[in-house]
Design a protein around this motif. Structure first.
Motif, PDB file in Angstrom:
ATOM      1  N   VAL A  21       0.846  -1.197   0.000  1.00 27.41           N
ATOM      2  CA  VAL A  21       0.000   0.000   0.000  1.00 27.41           C
ATOM      3  C   VAL A  21       0.881   1.246   0.000  1.00 27.41           C
ATOM      4  O   VAL A  21       2.064   1.196   0.334  1.00 27.41           O
ATOM      5  N   VAL A  22       0.231   2.355  -0.373  1.00 27.57           N
ATOM      6  CA  VAL A  22       0.851   3.679  -0.233  1.00 27.57           C
ATOM      7  C   VAL A  22       0.059   4.413   0.849  1.00 27.57           C
ATOM      8  O   VAL A  22      -1.171   4.315   0.874  1.00 27.57           O
ATOM      9  N   THR A  23       0.735   5.092   1.733  1.00 26.23           N
ATOM     10  CA  THR A  23       0.013   5.905   2.726  1.00 26.23           C
ATOM     11  C   THR A  23       0.348   7.379   2.491  1.00 26.23           C
ATOM     12  O   THR A  23       1.330   7.705   1.824  1.00 26.23           O
ATOM     13  N   HIS A  24      -0.492   8.238   3.061  1.00 31.82           N
ATOM     14  CA  HIS A  24      -0.245   9.671   2.886  1.00 31.82           C
ATOM     15  C   HIS A  24       0.883  10.123   3.822  1.00 31.82           C
ATOM     16  O   HIS A  24       1.910  10.611   3.400  1.00 31.82           O
ATOM     17  N   HIS A  25       0.667   9.921   5.121  1.00 25.52           N
ATOM     18  CA  HIS A  25       1.636  10.305   6.159  1.00 25.52           C
ATOM     19  C   HIS A  25       2.087   9.004   6.827  1.00 25.52           C
ATOM     20  O   HIS A  25       1.706   7.911   6.413  1.00 25.52           O
ATOM     21  N   ILE A  58       2.765   9.402   0.079  1.00 30.06           N
ATOM     22  CA  ILE A  58       2.463  10.631  -0.674  1.00 30.06           C
ATOM     23  C   ILE A  58       3.363  11.756  -0.166  1.00 30.06           C
ATOM     24  O   ILE A  58       3.914  12.529  -0.945  1.00 30.06           O
ATOM     25  N   GLU A  59       3.500  11.833   1.150  1.00 27.95           N
ATOM     26  CA  GLU A  59       4.456  12.803   1.712  1.00 27.95           C
ATOM     27  C   GLU A  59       5.851  12.194   1.588  1.00 27.95           C
ATOM     28  O   GLU A  59       6.184  11.253   2.303  1.00 27.95           O
ATOM     29  N   ASP A  60       6.624  12.759   0.692  1.00 28.65           N
ATOM     30  CA  ASP A  60       8.000  12.280   0.537  1.00 28.65           C
ATOM     31  C   ASP A  60       8.752  12.462   1.851  1.00 28.65           C
ATOM     32  O   ASP A  60       9.547  11.618   2.268  1.00 28.65           O
ATOM     33  N   LYS A  61       8.486  13.590   2.500  1.00 21.13           N
ATOM     34  CA  LYS A  61       9.067  13.898   3.803  1.00 21.13           C
ATOM     35  C   LYS A  61       7.923  14.264   4.740  1.00 21.13           C
ATOM     36  O   LYS A  61       7.030  15.021   4.343  1.00 21.13           O
ATOM     37  N   PRO A  62       7.913  13.732   5.967  1.00 23.52           N
ATOM     38  CA  PRO A  62       6.760  13.957   6.836  1.00 23.52           C
ATOM     39  C   PRO A  62       6.444  15.430   7.043  1.00 23.52           C
ATOM     40  O   PRO A  62       7.333  16.245   7.295  1.00 23.52           O
ATOM     41  N   GLY A  63       5.174  15.760   6.916  1.00 28.86           N
ATOM     42  CA  GLY A  63       4.726  17.128   7.149  1.00 28.86           C
ATOM     43  C   GLY A  63       4.888  18.055   5.973  1.00 28.86           C
ATOM     44  O   GLY A  63       4.448  19.207   6.020  1.00 28.86           O
ATOM     45  N   ILE A  64       5.540  17.592   4.889  1.00 26.55           N
ATOM     46  CA  ILE A  64       5.779  18.442   3.714  1.00 26.55           C
ATOM     47  C   ILE A  64       4.878  17.955   2.577  1.00 26.55           C
ATOM     48  O   ILE A  64       4.963  16.788   2.192  1.00 26.55           O
ATOM     49  N   PRO A  65       4.036  18.812   2.038  1.00 25.10           N
ATOM     50  CA  PRO A  65       3.201  18.388   0.906  1.00 25.10           C
ATOM     51  C   PRO A  65       4.081  17.886  -0.246  1.00 25.10           C
ATOM     52  O   PRO A  65       5.204  18.361  -0.440  1.00 25.10           O
ATOM     53  N   PRO A  66       3.574  16.919  -1.016  1.00 21.69           N
ATOM     54  CA  PRO A  66       4.419  16.307  -2.053  1.00 21.69           C
ATOM     55  C   PRO A  66       4.747  17.285  -3.180  1.00 21.69           C
ATOM     56  O   PRO A  66       3.907  18.095  -3.574  1.00 21.69           O
ATOM     57  N   LYS A  95       2.294  -2.230  -9.397  1.00 19.98           N
ATOM     58  CA  LYS A  95       0.842  -2.524  -9.367  1.00 19.98           C
ATOM     59  C   LYS A  95       0.300  -2.449  -7.946  1.00 19.98           C
ATOM     60  O   LYS A  95      -0.377  -3.357  -7.444  1.00 19.98           O
ATOM     61  N   ILE A  96       0.615  -1.364  -7.271  1.00 17.86           N
ATOM     62  CA  ILE A  96       0.152  -1.173  -5.883  1.00 17.86           C
ATOM     63  C   ILE A  96      -1.354  -0.917  -5.925  1.00 17.86           C
ATOM     64  O   ILE A  96      -1.816  -0.053  -6.684  1.00 17.86           O
ATOM     65  N   PRO A  97      -2.130  -1.648  -5.121  1.00 18.79           N
ATOM     66  CA  PRO A  97      -3.588  -1.557  -5.279  1.00 18.79           C
ATOM     67  C   PRO A  97      -4.280  -0.457  -4.470  1.00 18.79           C
ATOM     68  O   PRO A  97      -5.428  -0.126  -4.746  1.00 18.79           O
ATOM     69  N   LEU A  98      -3.601   0.097  -3.438  1.00 16.11           N
ATOM     70  CA  LEU A  98      -4.369   0.953  -2.522  1.00 16.11           C
ATOM     71  C   LEU A  98      -3.541   2.111  -1.956  1.00 16.11           C
ATOM     72  O   LEU A  98      -2.375   1.944  -1.599  1.00 16.11           O
ATOM     73  N   VAL A  99      -4.209   3.262  -1.864  1.00 15.11           N
ATOM     74  CA  VAL A  99      -3.655   4.405  -1.126  1.00 15.11           C
ATOM     75  C   VAL A  99      -4.485   4.590   0.141  1.00 15.11           C
ATOM     76  O   VAL A  99      -5.717   4.644   0.069  1.00 15.11           O
ATOM     77  N   ILE A 100      -3.825   4.664   1.287  1.00 10.52           N
ATOM     78  CA  ILE A 100      -4.528   4.946   2.544  1.00 10.52           C
ATOM     79  C   ILE A 100      -4.212   6.393   2.931  1.00 10.52           C
ATOM     80  O   ILE A 100      -3.048   6.768   3.081  1.00 10.52           O
TER      81      ILE A 100
END
Lengths: 371, 293
Positions: B196-200, B218-226, B242-247
């Motif tokens: 999975v991919v997570t935002h933070h 999604i955040e390449d670095k914590p707290g910083i928008p991508p 082929k990652i199926p999900l973003v959380i």
């Protein structure tokens, strides 16, 4: 004279409280064991004396400025010339000292000098919701006076603050005793007792002349997203123009904060000051208002405008200023801001135009600012 | 006579009733929920934050200081999650019993294995990092048991007369939580090893519990928008693996997740990280996650 004795007595009582309480309270021991008596501490803490180092931050403030006419006098941390302006670097050293007090020191470095901007201790363990603060501090007058340049929403101080409290603000050596009242909302009363060194108001050469202050603050959460804060301030002391001449300043502040998420919000802050200043053979009575409205429209962007009006009532001339601004908050530690000032002074033919581009960076831990 | 009446009235205002409940104030509602389970009728609990607020970015409202002023026990997540707003409130609260190091101040992570502790030189080129490790430890329900035990230990210290009650309540809560954990694990069994991919980094502990592989953020670095370049790289990464999900945490900006969905067809699920009932949090998280993978 009676009043001075009362304040001196209050100071002594507070110091006795601090010392007595320091002796009476035992330090709680940390419990490092689980119920089985085994230490289960997976995390590795900072070791040794390093863990006891205070939080140290350095906040740098630089502004590019354009003035139609450069200001004639020193402007404190406000930009003062066309071109590059070093608004200062603020070295903040903060720590809990022991179970009874915390210490806060802010040293302000300027282009060619530095000064102790604030240096004070605050008690943590006085009974009856009392708190005592002693040292050099921003006097608890109004709302804007408590804000450092880096925590403001604009590049410079409001015209009101600069006119009534001076370009450096109302900063004094002294002490403050405050109490949090036992009511359902936040209600705080502060009494201040200061040396009286503010050039604009309390600069009496008589060593026994002090300045005094009372501040009342009430805050209410009117909805889950909205907080309203109301404050009243009064400060008085001899001004040194002649023996017994007084300056009295009164202020009312109003602040509304709406923040439904960290991507959207509104801040509306308004302050009114009224000053009665006795001079040789005359008494000047003046007032003024500042009001700023800030709208955060994205997580990292906010815009706003500030209006200042000085001279209500007036002392011969009025001033108006309008200041729109736009801020990009790259992170909590770095921001860029641009601002335009339009200044009109009665009797001065040319209107002043000022444009700023400011950069603020913070090296070190988070600087938690009061609401 | 008049002075005496005023004195008595002032004294009454400051007097705390002898049989008052232990007043617990927490930063996040999940801890309030656990503390209520542990303390039962002997405690009153209040959370400063609501479940839909990001605990990283909170303004220290005066009402928080008023609540903390009345607290006998103040429970914070710690690990610098609340460093931007709790320190100033501790001073404003004028409550000596809840200052750091006193019995009334608790960070209930003792006994929990803290993840994501940065190594090497730490600076903010890596974003808004937490030097002591990832603070979202309550998102592994097994840690909920440890948190409950830590709260019970501290309540027993503050109120030794009811130590047995707190211990019994923990035993009951542990049993209930273990049953639920077993149920949730059965529900999520098929998700082990999925990418999975997570935002933070909020779901690190959660993913660690159920065996999800967080392969990117999604955040390449914590707290910083991508940045745009990171989003392009992430799109390539999602397509190649082929990652199926973003959380995504429900309080974060949905735009980056929606962009990934539009570009790659990846599924997106918005999950809460907090709730007023700790068990209800996972009762919501588990089926939502299961339904999206």
């Amino acid at each position: 004279m009676m009043q001075r004795h009362c304040y001196a007595l209050m100071l002594v009582v507070c110091l006795v409280f601090v010392s007595f309480h320091a002796q009476a309270t035992e330090i709680e021991e940390n419990d490092n064991t689980t119920e089985q008596g085994q230490v289960l501490l997976w995390k590795i803490n900072k070791t040794g004396s390093k863990a006891l180092l205070p939080d140290i931050s350095l906040i740098g403030m630089v502004a590019g400025a354009y003035f139609r006419d450069d200001p004639a006098n020193a402007q404190g941390p406000n930009p003062s010339r066309t071109g590059f302006n070093f608004q200062g670097a603020e070295l903040a050293i903060q720590s809990v000292v022991d179970p009874y007090i915390r210490g806060d020191v802010f040293i302000h470095f300027m282009e060619d000098a530095f000064e102790v901007e604030e240096l004070y201790i605050t008690t943590l363990s006085l009974p009856l919701n009392l708190q005592f603060k002693v040292g050099k501090m921003r006097a608890h007058f109004g709302r804007e006076n408590l804000q450092h340049v880096d925590s403001m929403s604009f590049v410079d101080y409001s015209r009101l603050r600069r006119y009534f409290l001076g370009n450096e603000g109302f900063v004094e050596w002294g002490s403050e005793l405050s109490v949090l009242l036992p009511v359902k909302w936040f209600s705080e009363i502060t009494f201040g007792f200061y040396q009286g060194m503010n050039d604009d108001n309390f600069n009496s050469p008589d060593k026994s002349d002090f300045a005094y202050l009372t501040h009342i603050k009430n805050a209410f959460d009117i909805t889950v997203h909205t907080t309203v804060q109301l404050g009243l301030s009064g400060s008085w002391g001899n001004n040194g123009t002649a023996s017994g001449n007084l300056t009295q300043i009164y202020g009312a502040d109003f602040y509304v904060r709406w923040r439904p998420s960290d991507r959207k919000g509104i801040k509306w802050q308004t302050e009114y000051y009224y000053r009665r200043l006795q001079d040789v053979g005359t008494t000047a009575v003046e007032g003024g208002l500042t009001s700023q409205f800030i709208y955060q429209f994205a997580k990292r962007w906010e815009t706003g405008v500030r209006f200042d009006a000085v001279g209500f009532p007036d002392n011969g001339f009025k001033q108006y200023q309008a200041s729109p601004m736009l801020t990009f908050l790259a992170t909590e530690f770095f921001r860029l801001r641009t601002q335009y000032n339009y200044l009109h002074i009665d009797g001065v033919a040319k209107k002043q135009h000022e444009v700023f581009l400011q950069m603020i960076f913070n090296m070190g831990p988070h600087g938690a600012h009061a609401f | 006579m008049k002075k005496n009446i005023i004195f008595v009235l002032v004294l009454c205002l400051y007097t705390v009733p002898v049989f008052a409940k232990i007043n617990i104030v927490t930063t996040i509602p999940d801890f309030a929920s656990i503390a209520k389970e542990v303390g039962g009728d002997m405690v009153s609990v209040k959370s400063l934050l609501r479940s839909n607020q990001d605990p990283h970015y909170i303004e220290p409202k005066p009402s928080f200081a008023s609540s903390m002023n009345q607290a006998d026990l103040f429970i914070v997540v710690g690990l610098e999650l609340e460093i931007g707003w709790v320190p100033v409130l501790l001073t404003q609260s004028r409550n000596p019993e809840i200052q750091k190091g006193k019995a009334g101040y608790l960070e209930p992570w003792r006994g929990i294995r803290i993840l994501d502790i940065p190594t090497g030189k730490i600076d903010r080129s890596g974003g808004d990092i937490h030097p002591d490790g990832n603070p979202h430890y309550w998102l592994d329900p097994r840690n909920g048991i440890v948190i409950a035990k830590n709260i019970a230990d501290r309540l027993s210290k503050l109120d030794p007369g009811n130590a047995t009650l707190y211990k019994n309540n923990v035993v009951k809560y542990e049993k209930k939580l273990k049953e639920k954990i077993a149920f949730w694990q059965r529900q999520l069994k098929g998700l082990k090893g999925k990418s999975v991919v997570t935002h933070h980094q909020s779901f690190t502990y959660f993913a660690n519990w159920i065996g999800l592989r967080v392969v990117d953020r999604i955040e390449d670095k914590p707290g910083i928008p991508p940045s745009a370049s990171h989003m392009i790289a992430l799109i390539k990464h999602i397509r190649s693996l082929k990652i199926p999900l973003v959380i995504t945490e429900h309080y974060y900006n949905p735009k980056p997740s929606e962009k990934l969905k539009k570009e790659t067809g990846i599924a997106v699920v918005y999950l809460p990280t907090s709730a007023t009932n700790y068990i209800a949090l996972f009762d919501e998280l588990v089926p939502k996650l299961k339904g999206s993978l």
